[in-house]
Scaffold this motif. Sequence first.
Motif, PDB file in Angstrom:
ATOM      1  N   ALA A  61       5.088 -16.061 -10.039  1.00  0.00           N
ATOM      2  CA  ALA A  61       5.292 -14.747  -9.445  1.00  0.00           C
ATOM      3  C   ALA A  61       5.819 -13.708 -11.314  1.00  0.00           C
ATOM      4  O   ALA A  61       4.865 -13.101 -11.246  1.00  0.00           O
ATOM      5  CB  ALA A  61       6.626 -14.730  -9.122  1.00  0.00           C
ATOM      6  N   ALA A  62       6.152 -14.698 -11.792  1.00  0.00           N
ATOM      7  CA  ALA A  62       6.681 -13.993 -13.894  1.00  0.00           C
ATOM      8  C   ALA A  62       5.556 -13.556 -14.115  1.00  0.00           C
ATOM      9  O   ALA A  62       5.318 -12.921 -14.852  1.00  0.00           O
ATOM     10  CB  ALA A  62       8.044 -15.004 -14.339  1.00  0.00           C
ATOM     11  N   LEU A  63       5.063 -14.716 -14.515  1.00  0.00           N
ATOM     12  CA  LEU A  63       3.192 -14.439 -15.192  1.00  0.00           C
ATOM     13  C   LEU A  63       2.718 -13.259 -14.149  1.00  0.00           C
ATOM     14  O   LEU A  63       1.900 -12.373 -14.835  1.00  0.00           O
ATOM     15  CB  LEU A  63       2.811 -15.968 -15.200  1.00  0.00           C
ATOM     16  CG  LEU A  63       1.126 -15.654 -16.353  1.00  0.00           C
ATOM     17  CD1 LEU A  63       1.826 -14.924 -17.418  1.00  0.00           C
ATOM     18  CD2 LEU A  63       1.020 -17.678 -16.025  1.00  0.00           C
ATOM     19  N   ARG A  64       2.591 -13.928 -13.189  1.00  0.00           N
ATOM     20  CA  ARG A  64       1.294 -12.622 -12.660  1.00  0.00           C
ATOM     21  C   ARG A  64       1.619 -11.115 -12.420  1.00  0.00           C
ATOM     22  O   ARG A  64       1.122 -10.525 -13.045  1.00  0.00           O
ATOM     23  CB  ARG A  64       1.587 -13.056 -10.462  1.00  0.00           C
ATOM     24  CG  ARG A  64       0.503 -12.389 -10.013  1.00  0.00           C
ATOM     25  CD  ARG A  64       0.753 -12.394  -8.663  1.00  0.00           C
ATOM     26  NE  ARG A  64       2.187 -13.147  -8.454  1.00  0.00           N
ATOM     27  CZ  ARG A  64       2.961 -11.928  -7.643  1.00  0.00           C
ATOM     28  NH1 ARG A  64       2.467 -10.780  -7.564  1.00  0.00           N
ATOM     29  NH2 ARG A  64       3.778 -12.304  -7.045  1.00  0.00           N
ATOM     30  N   GLU A  65       3.089 -11.007 -12.210  1.00  0.00           N
ATOM     31  CA  GLU A  65       4.162  -9.548 -12.311  1.00  0.00           C
ATOM     32  C   GLU A  65       3.904  -9.008 -14.141  1.00  0.00           C
ATOM     33  O   GLU A  65       3.721  -8.203 -13.456  1.00  0.00           O
ATOM     34  CB  GLU A  65       5.638  -9.503 -11.598  1.00  0.00           C
ATOM     35  CG  GLU A  65       5.382  -9.686 -10.174  1.00  0.00           C
ATOM     36  CD  GLU A  65       5.193  -8.835  -9.261  1.00  0.00           C
ATOM     37  OE1 GLU A  65       4.302  -7.455 -10.179  1.00  0.00           O
ATOM     38  OE2 GLU A  65       4.804  -8.574  -8.103  1.00  0.00           O
TER      39      GLU A  65
END
Length: 171
Positions: free
Chosen positions: A80-84
């Motif tokens: 989620a950190a990379l995607r966001e």
Amino acid sequence: MSAADEMLDIVDENDQVVGQSPRGEAYALGLRHRCVFVLARDAEDRIFVHRRTPTKLLFPSLHDMFVGGVVGAGESYDAAALREAEEELGVTGLPQPRHLFTFLYDNGSGRTWWSAVYEVRCALPVHPQAEEVAWHDFLPEAEVERRLADWEWVPDGLAAYERLKALWASG
């Protein structure tokens, strides 16, 4: 699918999954879920700061020194950190953000969410999503500090930033 329909894992006070719910319902009912906060710095070590659009479900038109958002159902904090970060900065090919710490945010009126804080270096030109970001700039840390008093900030991001500053101070 609208943002309100996105499925989230609902978690307990120990960050263990206990169910799933659409985002809109999770927000409306105050169900505990997971979020990521990514502090993005440019090549000159300035911090990406932005003002959220007025159409955001949570904290519309407020400033934030993090990019991020909710962790989708079945998604890891790291993913989620990379995607966001890539979505909100409008880039591809970022390095995996580095996890710093996780805390249980409490808004003071009984609503809580697990919040994983990360940092990433973004040397790429950014093209933030117009539907998420109304204004943005990379600001020196000292300028961010000066703006804490006169800009209205998202409360969970501010709580994460205060914890991050304490981490930096402890060395």
